[in-house]
Scaffold this active site. Structure first.
Site, PDB file in Angstrom:
ATOM      1  N   ASP A   1       0.851  -1.203   0.000  1.00  0.00           N
ATOM      2  CA  ASP A   1       0.000   0.000   0.000  1.00  0.00           C
ATOM      3  C   ASP A   1       0.882   1.247   0.000  1.00  0.00           C
ATOM      4  O   ASP A   1       2.098   1.161   0.185  1.00  0.00           O
ATOM      5  CB  ASP A   1      -0.871  -0.001   1.269  1.00  0.00           C
ATOM      6  CG  ASP A   1       0.000  -0.042   2.519  1.00  0.00           C
ATOM      7  OD1 ASP A   1       0.414   1.009   3.002  1.00  0.00           O
ATOM      8  OD2 ASP A   1       0.315  -1.152   3.007  1.00  0.00           O
TER       9      ASP A   1
ATOM     10  N   ASP B   1       0.586   3.663   2.247  1.00  0.00           N
ATOM     11  CA  ASP B   1       0.355   4.261   3.564  1.00  0.00           C
ATOM     12  C   ASP B   1      -0.740   5.329   3.426  1.00  0.00           C
ATOM     13  O   ASP B   1      -1.780   5.011   2.855  1.00  0.00           O
ATOM     14  CB  ASP B   1       1.665   4.800   4.152  1.00  0.00           C
ATOM     15  CG  ASP B   1       1.587   4.889   5.664  1.00  0.00           C
ATOM     16  OD1 ASP B   1       1.055   3.969   6.290  1.00  0.00           O
ATOM     17  OD2 ASP B   1       2.040   5.893   6.226  1.00  0.00           O
TER      18      ASP B   1
HETATM   19  N1  LIG Z   1       1.304   1.318   5.713  1.00  0.00           N
HETATM   20  C1  LIG Z   1       1.780   0.459   6.598  1.00  0.00           C
HETATM   21  N2  LIG Z   1       2.253   0.900   7.793  1.00  0.00           N
HETATM   22  C2  LIG Z   1       2.760   0.020   8.677  1.00  0.00           C
HETATM   23  N3  LIG Z   1       2.836  -1.303   8.480  1.00  0.00           N
HETATM   24  C3  LIG Z   1       2.377  -1.776   7.317  1.00  0.00           C
HETATM   25  N4  LIG Z   1       2.327  -3.029   6.837  1.00  0.00           N
HETATM   26  C4  LIG Z   1       1.773  -2.978   5.612  1.00  0.00           C
HETATM   27  N5  LIG Z   1       1.468  -1.698   5.275  1.00  0.00           N
HETATM   28  C5  LIG Z   1       1.828  -0.927   6.329  1.00  0.00           C
END
Ligand SMILES: Nc1ncnc2[nH]cnc12
Ligand SMILES: CSC[C@H]1O[C@H](OP(=O)(O)O)[C@H](O)[C@@H]1O
Length: 299
Positions: free
Chosen positions: A220, A222
């Site tokens: 992703d 974030d």
């Molecule tokens: N955006 C994110 N922040 C922290 N841990 C994660 N694991 C997968 N995506 C994450």
């Protein structure tokens, strides 16, 4: 228990490849001579039993970081017990696989990153095997093994898995994802990916003189990105399945090409040579006993 005393007279040590599986990677089906076995540790309960197996004759030890069924949140994982148990299981070289968020436009979901630096933003975790009664300070300047990174890069190339060759992973406590302000702050620090687990894992691996590397698999963006939704678990899971299938192929390839003798990694192999500062006659015998696997070579 396998120890450093298993070196032959010339100091050669048989390689034992350790794999820590992160979110989505809870098993490695189909390996040779596979059996799950509990390994006791004086540091408490590891996340799960360890899968003892072989890939083309190479001993492999696999531990799912969150336990099978994903029972443990990042802050509930006993990182000391995990590393100690893997060391007791004979591991010489340890590769971590982790889901992560991307802090860069050019690392989209599905991108693999061979992390070479960490920023540790965690607070509430046991982060050392050492302390009162036996104090040690290891170097974390170069936290990953360049040799492991090279071997991983080659295994990925053979499996047509594209990976960036460096990256800084910022570790947050979680379990909540970051706020937008935090996400922007980590970007301004030059961090490339974000996750919740690789610290103190990498620090403890170094204290245990295990060569360590991390494959961070982006799921992703974030929550800093203007045109992508903020991360949520559904989005992570949607990408994770494909990442995990690729990770399994990379692990098989790595196992089949891995040197049968532990490839030297001076940063890890000699981490404790000059690290322990407590005078031998002042060391707490109880702590010294607990350190038998991690630091037996030096104590
Ligand atoms: N955006 C994110 N922040 C922290 N841990 C994660 N694991 C997968 N995506 C994450
Ligand atoms: C399920 S998304 C958040 C979770 O995934 C990552 O775990 P791991 O590094 O073990 O793959 C991240 O760090 C969080 O723990």
């Amino acid at each position: 228990m396998t120890t450093d005393r298993d070196e032959d007279a010339a100091g050669r040590k048989q390689a034992v490849l350790g794999i820590i599986g992160g979110s989505g990677l809870y098993d490695l089906p189909g390996l040779d001579n596979a059996r799950w076995e509990g390994v006791e540790s004086p540091w408490g309960e590891a996340s799960d039993e360890i899968l003892f197996a072989e890939i083309d004759g190479l001993p492999v030890r696999f531990l799912p970081r969150h336990g099978r069924g994903h029972r443990l949140a990042p802050g509930d994982i006993n990182y000391r017990a995990n590393i100690d148990a893997l060391k007791r299981a004979g591991v010489t070289d340890l590769v971590s696989f982790s889901a992560c968020g991307s802090l860069r436009e050019d690392y989209p979901p599905g991108q693999f990153v061979l992390v070479d630096q960490f920023i540790d933003q965690t607070r509430d975790r046991e982060r050392s095997f050492f302390g009162a009664g036996c104090v040690a300070h290891v170097s974390m300047a170069d936290p990953v093994s360049p040799t492991l990174v090279t071997l991983l890069r080659e295994a990925m190339a053979q499996e047509q898995v594209d990976a960036s060759e460096s990256g800084t992973y910022v570790v947050i406590d979680g379990p909540q994802f970051s706020s937008r302000a935090e996400s922007r702050l980590y970007r301004s620090w030059g961090c490339d990916v974000i996750g919740m687990t690789n610290m103190p894992e990498a620090k403890l691996a170094r204290e245990a003189e295990l060569a360590y590397a991390t494959v961070a698999m982006v799921t992703d963006y974030d929550c800093w990105h203007d045109t992508h939704d903020a991360v949520d678990v559904a989005g992570v899971l949607a990408v994770m399945k494909r990442n995990t299938e690729q990770a399994k192929r990379v692990i098989r390839r790595l196992g089949s090409t891995f040197p049968r003798e532990h490839p030297p990694c001076p940063e890890a192999d000699q981490a404790l040579d000059v690290a322990i500062v407590t005078a031998p006659e002042r060391r707490d015998p109880d702590i010294v006993r607990k350190l038998d696997a991690v630091a037996g070579r030096r104590l």
